[in-house]
Design an enzyme around this catalytic site. Structure first.
Site, mmCIF file in Angstrom:
data_model
loop_
_atom_site.group_PDB
_atom_site.id
_atom_site.type_symbol
_atom_site.label_atom_id
_atom_site.label_comp_id
_atom_site.label_asym_id
_atom_site.label_seq_id
_atom_site.Cartn_x
_atom_site.Cartn_y
_atom_site.Cartn_z
ATOM 1 N N ASP A 189 2.583 -6.146 5.340
ATOM 2 C CA ASP A 189 1.487 -5.761 4.446
ATOM 3 C C ASP A 189 0.674 -6.999 4.111
ATOM 4 O OD1 ASP A 189 -0.088 -4.189 2.524
ATOM 5 O OD2 ASP A 189 1.550 -2.760 2.683
ATOM 6 N N HIS A 250 -3.883 -2.961 5.852
ATOM 7 C CA HIS A 250 -2.691 -3.645 5.319
ATOM 8 C C HIS A 250 -2.119 -4.627 6.340
ATOM 9 C CE1 HIS A 250 -2.312 -1.330 1.557
ATOM 10 N NE2 HIS A 250 -2.726 -0.282 2.261
ATOM 11 N N GLU A 307 -5.348 3.801 3.675
ATOM 12 C CA GLU A 307 -6.287 2.986 2.895
ATOM 13 C C GLU A 307 -7.132 2.009 3.719
ATOM 14 O OE1 GLU A 307 -3.821 2.878 -1.301
ATOM 15 O OE2 GLU A 307 -3.379 1.307 0.118
ATOM 16 N N PHE A 404 8.506 4.978 -7.006
ATOM 17 C CA PHE A 404 9.360 4.311 -7.987
ATOM 18 C C PHE A 404 8.765 3.003 -8.519
ATOM 19 C CE2 PHE A 404 13.687 6.416 -6.784
ATOM 20 C CZ PHE A 404 13.197 7.629 -7.213
HETATM 21 C C1 TNX Z 1 -0.641 2.917 -2.276
HETATM 22 S S1 TNX Z 1 1.159 4.604 -0.525
HETATM 23 C C2 TNX Z 1 -0.254 2.319 -1.101
HETATM 24 C C3 TNX Z 1 0.550 1.078 -1.144
HETATM 25 C C4 TNX Z 1 0.717 0.591 -2.547
HETATM 26 C C5 TNX Z 1 1.044 1.761 -3.448
HETATM 27 C C6 TNX Z 1 1.359 1.363 -4.851
HETATM 28 C C7 TNX Z 1 0.306 3.987 0.452
HETATM 29 C C8 TNX Z 1 0.325 4.694 1.686
HETATM 30 N N1 TNX Z 1 -0.412 2.900 0.125
HETATM 31 O O1 TNX Z 1 -0.044 0.091 -0.339
HETATM 32 O O2 TNX Z 1 1.739 -0.338 -2.568
HETATM 33 O O3 TNX Z 1 -0.056 2.648 -3.456
HETATM 34 O O4 TNX Z 1 1.835 2.445 -5.599
#
Ligand code: TNX
Length: 534
Positions: A189, A250, A307, A404
């Site tokens: 990440d 990421h 994202e 969590f």
């Molecule tokens: C969203 S869940 C993200 C993560 C973050 C998280 C924090 C997801 C697919 N992406 O990169 O760590 O929210 O709650």
């Protein structure tokens, strides 16, 4: 002689006085439990009897666990005629993960169709052991049990902060106790890349330094030997380990190590993406995933896919990307993203595996024969139904209530809350999937199951990690194993006391629901570092 007689009498009286035993406290609650009269006494003469060589590993696990619990060294034998035995039998008529236990005051018979089922019978037996006045016993009972869902999982984000293999092994021990069977490792990440890849050494030489809140934190990653050890340790506990290499977003740590395949990013999300229009990127991904596919026997590789819009601004002006979009009729940058996902799905498919992707992936045009969807955006239930309508298998991990990194009590100062103030108490976790049952009722077969996801932007050490995971993981275990009719929150809460004893024995921290002030909230970033909501 006299002494022996007195001891036997004492044992007899004890057994009789436990004639009517309360329900054993087992998490997850078995589907069917019938309590009989009397108890099976467990002592140094108890023998474990079995015939099938392919459950040797499970027998060893049982012997070791009994030794840890009772300090008896129990005999194990292929044949043992007398009473006082626990027999473990494979019965091919019983389906996959189902098991049966028939315990009387003389003997205990555990049957299952596979070593996995035998392992679950063992977990139930171990949790059923009670003791009084130094005597260990298991109540007479008949149990018929099998899981509701095949995927009963936990995800750990090892990128934002790194926890290492000893912590992972402890977590796997608790998962085994809870009959959970999928461990998802989020290995890459923004802050760091945490898995050794032989062909690209800079991924860890350069990419494994830093954490979410400390850019200069020293290198920390799993070597390939560590991963082999983890995978083997998990397999002994019937847990599958699923790796995640997040892309095309990421990807910040990979960009840092190999800027030539970076698709850039701006501001806070600098270097966030892989370059989606260079052949060298796809070669890199193919090479990396070849090593990953070798290391992890799981039939899935999680490729993230979430994202991307956070950090793909450079794509809008990058001439290589812009001409790629035109030449391939991809329409726009979203089309580019979808092309990337389809390409990687094909790469993974060529290695004989399926991708798992976060729910953004549904729109990419990837087909259900190559991909499984992980539904995470609880505020977009339409993503869940869309995935099901399109024929995808789905794993559920909606932020509310399965993340969590959200606080579990108002008393907590650190940790996420949703915009509407919602967070994830033990009870809300326990009530899942109640609220969405109507969305999945017509497509039950496509729901593989669920998992808790532990993101670690605000979890920087082991003590806090356990404080966030426990006891909530026990709720996910029961949600994913037990049919709704057998679930009962007040009874579940009572069972948590016994779960805490297990955690205490292993030296694992937890949030104490019975005395919320007793455990001070462990370390976390002090600044209210609210990340943008996805
Ligand atoms: C969203 S869940 C993200 C993560 C973050 C998280 C924090 C997801 C697919 N992406 O990169 O760590 O929210 O709650």
């Amino acid at each position: 002689m006299i002494r022996n007689l007195t001891l036997s009498l004492f044992v007899l009286i004890t057994v009789l006085s436990y004639g009517q035993v309360a329900q054993p406290q087992i998490i997850p609650q078995p589907q069917e439990v019938k309590i009989g009269t009397g108890s099976f006494i467990l002592d140094a003469k108890t023998a474990i009897v079995y015939k099938d060589k392919d459950i040797q590993q499970e027998v060893n696990y049982l012997l070791k666990s009994l030794r840890d619990k009772t300090s008896y060294v129990l005999a194990s034998a292929y044949k043992h005629k007398e009473s006082g035995r626990i027999s473990l039998k494979i019965n091919k008529k019983i389906k996959d993960s189902e098991y049966r236990i028939d315990a009387t005051n003389k003997n205990i018979i555990c049957e299952a169709g596979s070593p996995e089922g035998i392992f679950y019978a063992i977990q139930t037996l171990l949790q059923s052991i009670d003791s009084k006045d130094g005597i260990f016993f298991i109540p007479s009972m008949k149990i018929n049990d099998s899981p509701r869902f095949a995927w009963r999982g936990l995800m750990l984000d090892d990128s934002r902060h790194f926890f290492g293999k000893e912590v992972v092994k402890q977590i796997l021990d608790v998962m085994a106790y809870l009959k959970m069977n999928r461990f998802h490792m989020h290995l890459t990440d923004e802050p760091a890349w945490r898995i050794e890849i032989k062909k690209y050494p800079k991924l860890t030489e350069v990419g494994s330094t830093g954490t979410w809140d400390d850019k200069n934190a020293p290198k920390a990653f799993y070597t390939q030997e560590d991963i082999k050890e983890i995978v083997a340790y998990a397999a002994e506990r019937h847990i599958m380990v699923i790796p995640e290499i997040d892309m095309p977003g990421h990807a910040t740590a990979a960009s840092r190590a190999y800027p030539e395949i970076s698709g850039g990013g701006t501001g806070r999300w600098e270097g966030f993406t892989f370059h989606p229009a260079k052949e060298t990127t796809y070669q890199f991904i193919d090479d990396v995933l070849s090593e990953i596919a070798e290391l992890f026997p799981a039939p899935y590789i999680h490729i993230g896919g979430d994202e991307v819009h956070y950090g793909n601004q450079v794509w809008f002006t990058d001439p290589v990307i812009q001409s790629f979009i035109k030449e391939n009729d991809l329409k726009d940058e979203v089309g580019m993203e979808h092309y990337f996902i389809r390409r990687v799905a094909d790469i993974v498919s060529s290695k004989g595996k399926k991708i798992i992707g976060w729910d953004e992936m549904i729109a990419s045009g990837v087909t259900p024969d190559k991909a499984v969807v992980m539904w995470w955006r609880h505020d977009k239930p339409a993503q869940l139904t869309l995935a099901l309508d399109k024929g995808f298998d789905v794993i559920m991990t909606p932020r509310i209530p399965c993340y969590f990194d959200f606080v579990q009590d108002n008393i907590q100062k650190i940790g996420r809350r949703w915009g509407d103030g919602k967070y994830n108490t033990l009870e809300t976790v326990y009530n899942f999937p109640g609220s969405i049952e109507n969305l999945i009722k017509n497509n039950q077969k496509q729901i593989m199951g669920m998992q808790a996801s532990t993101w670690t932007e605000r979890i920087a050490d082991t003590k806090r990690l356990y404080y966030m995971i426990f006891p909530r993981l026990a709720a996910i275990s029961e949600d994913s194993w037990t049919n709704n009719e057998e679930k009962n929150y007040p009874i579940f809460v009572e069972k948590i006391r016994k779960f805490y004893q297990f955690l205490d024995m292993k030296g694992i921290n937890y949030f104490n629901i019975f005395d919320i002030n007793s455990t001070p909230e462990p370390w976390g970033p002090n600044k209210a570092d609210v990340i943008a909501e996805g």
